[in-house]
Design a protein around this motif. Sequence first.
Motif: not given
Length: 105
Positions: A77-84, A86-93
Amino acid sequence: MMPGLLTIDFSISLDGYGAGPSQSLENPLGVGGHGLHDWLVDTRTFKRLIGSEGGDTGIDDDFAARGLANLGAWILGRNMFGPVRGPWPDESWRGWWGANPPYLS
């Protein structure tokens, strides 16, 4: 509905949460979230999964081994992948786990 789909290998607290509160970069599993997985991380099965040796055997290892048998995919799920949020702001994460997530073997 997906026929034959089985969800296993998921630790939850007695109140039904899969992570602790206040998720952050410093606490990807939330405050105290690692405690939900204490039963797993010392098992022989988990140690082998992450490329280590040793580990405990017994009922916890039996459950871990059954949970990983015939594994087809890890669904994050999104929370398991990262803390972002809303919209994904940075493709480097690339996620909490960096280039080598523990879900690949």
